[in-house]
Design an enzyme around this catalytic site. Structure first.
Site, PDB file in Angstrom:
ATOM      1  CB  SER A 130      -0.917   0.028   1.230  1.00 31.46           C
ATOM      2  OG  SER A 130      -1.691   1.210   1.236  1.00 31.46           O
ATOM      3  CE  LYS A 185      -2.771  -2.820  -0.207  1.00 36.70           C
ATOM      4  NZ  LYS A 185      -3.768  -2.650  -1.234  1.00 36.70           N
ATOM      5  CG  HIS A 188      -4.782  -0.742   3.947  1.00 33.59           C
ATOM      6  ND1 HIS A 188      -5.003  -0.343   2.636  1.00 33.59           N
ATOM      7  CD2 HIS A 188      -3.963   0.191   4.478  1.00 33.59           C
ATOM      8  CE1 HIS A 188      -4.354   0.785   2.402  1.00 33.59           C
ATOM      9  NE2 HIS A 188      -3.709   1.126   3.503  1.00 33.59           N
ATOM     10  CG  ASN A 189      -7.047  -1.851  -0.376  1.00 33.13           C
ATOM     11  OD1 ASN A 189      -6.040  -1.601   0.291  1.00 33.13           O
ATOM     12  ND2 ASN A 189      -6.977  -2.106  -1.658  1.00 33.13           N
ATOM     13  CD  GLU A 192      -7.390   3.222  -0.257  1.00 32.80           C
ATOM     14  OE1 GLU A 192      -7.699   3.439  -1.444  1.00 32.80           O
ATOM     15  OE2 GLU A 192      -6.434   2.487   0.070  1.00 32.80           O
TER      16      GLU A 192
END
Length: 485
Positions: A130, A185, A188-189, A192
């Protein structure tokens, strides 16, 4: 060839190019390959000129150029291209060699690929990367998982090229087996997605309700970036609001209001549904993008459907902006709390031993959601590794209690003025639901038992004991199977 490379990379698009330039700048020799071989020569003679690279013109050439155990890093489009390259590489590699996927692969695919590659005597890593192109070049956040035996062989490279936070601590550490790295991940996205939508809702309130100019909004986000909200996304929002084109017009004002997505936010929401975890804010952020894409329908609906238009704000703007700042902070905390709850649930199902404080540290620098309060998340897990929900941590509990009045004021004002705030309000609804001792699900269970004989538990009996009521006097004693969401 006399000198062997430390690592090879396949896929010289923007992220791949920047990653290998990062690796080379840290003292590693890198072999590069691209399916379109002309890109290899263009890179070697362009951005890579005079640097410690080897340009391979075939996969055989790439593999032959590497030190053992060979480390081959794939930066190709997620999905079938990853499987295709794995199949091409396996016959060329030896026992113990390592295939690394640095794309946005779906975590079940990574789990499947890890098992498959290991069955061939090789090792596999699926790592989230990222930070975008700038992060790839200057220091990304990296979240590796897969074959644990592979980690010592890639650790020196990964931790050299990743972002560093206070004390030189790298924003990269081992996450777990199978698809753990890509799962983290993915979350995380998803966070986001939520962060971006929350900021967009604040922007619309500032513009449509407070009547603020781009320059005033620029100054506000610049101020917000100095405190609790200090973060990459607030920082770039500050910059975007001030950007003008060659004609002196604000670029933002001429961008069409339709948003796309690559799928990771959707995957996060689906994973939450599979796990039975209420990931309401991130789910709403995905649907907000879907609604934005219906531009033509919205234009027509705006001419037909009744509803309030934002009135002219006449109150204390500075006080309302402080309420808005607190609402944004509070909603962000809820988003992270939901994301961590999802990771905890998945870790239990898949047998991962996730280091939640360590994950906060990995997200502290380099990545898109990096922000100051991630340090507070790490502190929360350091104090209590088994905490059920971040909202229960004393720091976050106090901050949200302090913000409540303003948070509610912002949402009420938005509703009265017809301004959609799906994520700001979803965060508050989750907060209120989580702190409510008795929800109306007792009526829900009664309804399910009435029409489907699904049974229910009683408050005056032990948990796990199920009952059925013959609501109509005609249903008899037969009951359906029970299930717990």
């Amino acid at each position: 060839m006399t000198q062997k490379s430390d690592i090879g990379l396949i896929g010289l698009a923007v992220m791949g190019e920047n990653l290998v330039l990062n690796m080379e700048s840290k003292g590693f020799r890198v072999s590069v390959y691209n399916r379109t071989v002309e890109k290899v020569d263009k890179f070697i003679n362009g951005r890579g000129a005079g640097k410690n690279f080897y340009g391979a013109h075939s996969l055989e050439d790439l593999v032959a150029s590497l030190k053992t155990p060979r480390r081959v890093f794939l930066m190709v489009k997620a999905g079938q291209p990853v499987d295709d390259f794995i199949e091409k590489l396996i016959p060329l590699l030896d026992k113990g060699d390592i295939i690394i996927d640095g794309g946005n692969s779906h975590f079940p695919d990574t789990a499947r690929r890890t098992a498959y590659v290991e069955s061939k005597g090789l090792q596999y890593i699926g790592t989230g990367v990222s930070g975008g192109e700038e992060g790839a070049l200057k220091g990304p956040s990296m979240m590796p998982g897969g074959s644990p035996e592979a980690w010592p062989h890639v650790k020196p490279i990964f931790q050299s090229i990743c972002a560093k936070v206070e004390g030189g601590v790298p924003c990269c550490d081992w996450v777990g087996e199978g698809g753990a790295g890509h799962f983290v991940k993915m979350v995380h996205n998803g966070i986001e997605y939520g962060d971006i939508q929350l900021i967009c809702e604040c922007y619309q309130i500032m513009k449509d309700y407070l009547g603020m100019s781009n320059e005033e909004m620029h100054q506000t986000f610049a101020e917000w970036n100095k405190g609790d909200l200090d973060s990459y996304l607030v920082e770039i929002t500050r910059d975007i609001l001030a950007k003008k084109d060659d004609d002196g017009k604000y670029v933002l004002d001429y961008i069409l209001d339709t948003a796309g997505q690559k799928g990771t936010g959707k995957w996060t929401a689906i994973a939450a549904l599979d796990q039975g975890v209420p990931l309401t804010l991130i789910g709403e952020s995905v649907f907000a993008r879907c609604l934005s894409a219906q531009k033509e329908e919205r234009v027509e609906a705006s001419k037909i459907l009744e509803g309030p238009k934002p009135s002219k704000f006449t109150g204390d703007r500075a006080a309302f902006l402080e309420d808005l700042r607190r609402a944004l902070f509070s909603a962000k905390v809820v988003s992270y709390a939901q994301g961590y709850a999802l990771m905890r649930s998945a870790a239990k199902e898949y047998g991962w031993n996730l280091n939640y404080g360590g994950i906060a540290l990995m997200w502290r620098g380099g990545c898109i959601i990096r922000s100051v309060f991630l340090g507070k998340i790490k502190e929360a897990f350091d104090k209590n590794p088994g905490i059920a929900n971040l909202l229960l941590d004393s720091y976050f509990q106090g901050k949200l209690a302090e913000a409540q009045k303003g948070w509610r004021n912002v949402i009420a004002s938005a509703v009265v003025n017809g301004i959609p705030v799906p994520c700001l309000s979803a965060a508050l609804e989750y907060y209120d639901g989580y702190r409510t001792e008795r929800l109306p699900a007792n009526l829900l269970q009664a309804q399910r038992d009435y029409f489907g004989a699904h049974t229910y538990e009683r408050t005056d009996k032990p948990r796990g004991e199920f009952f059925h009521t013959n609501w109509t006097g005609e249903g008899g004693d037969t009951v359906a199977g029970t299930y717990i969401a």
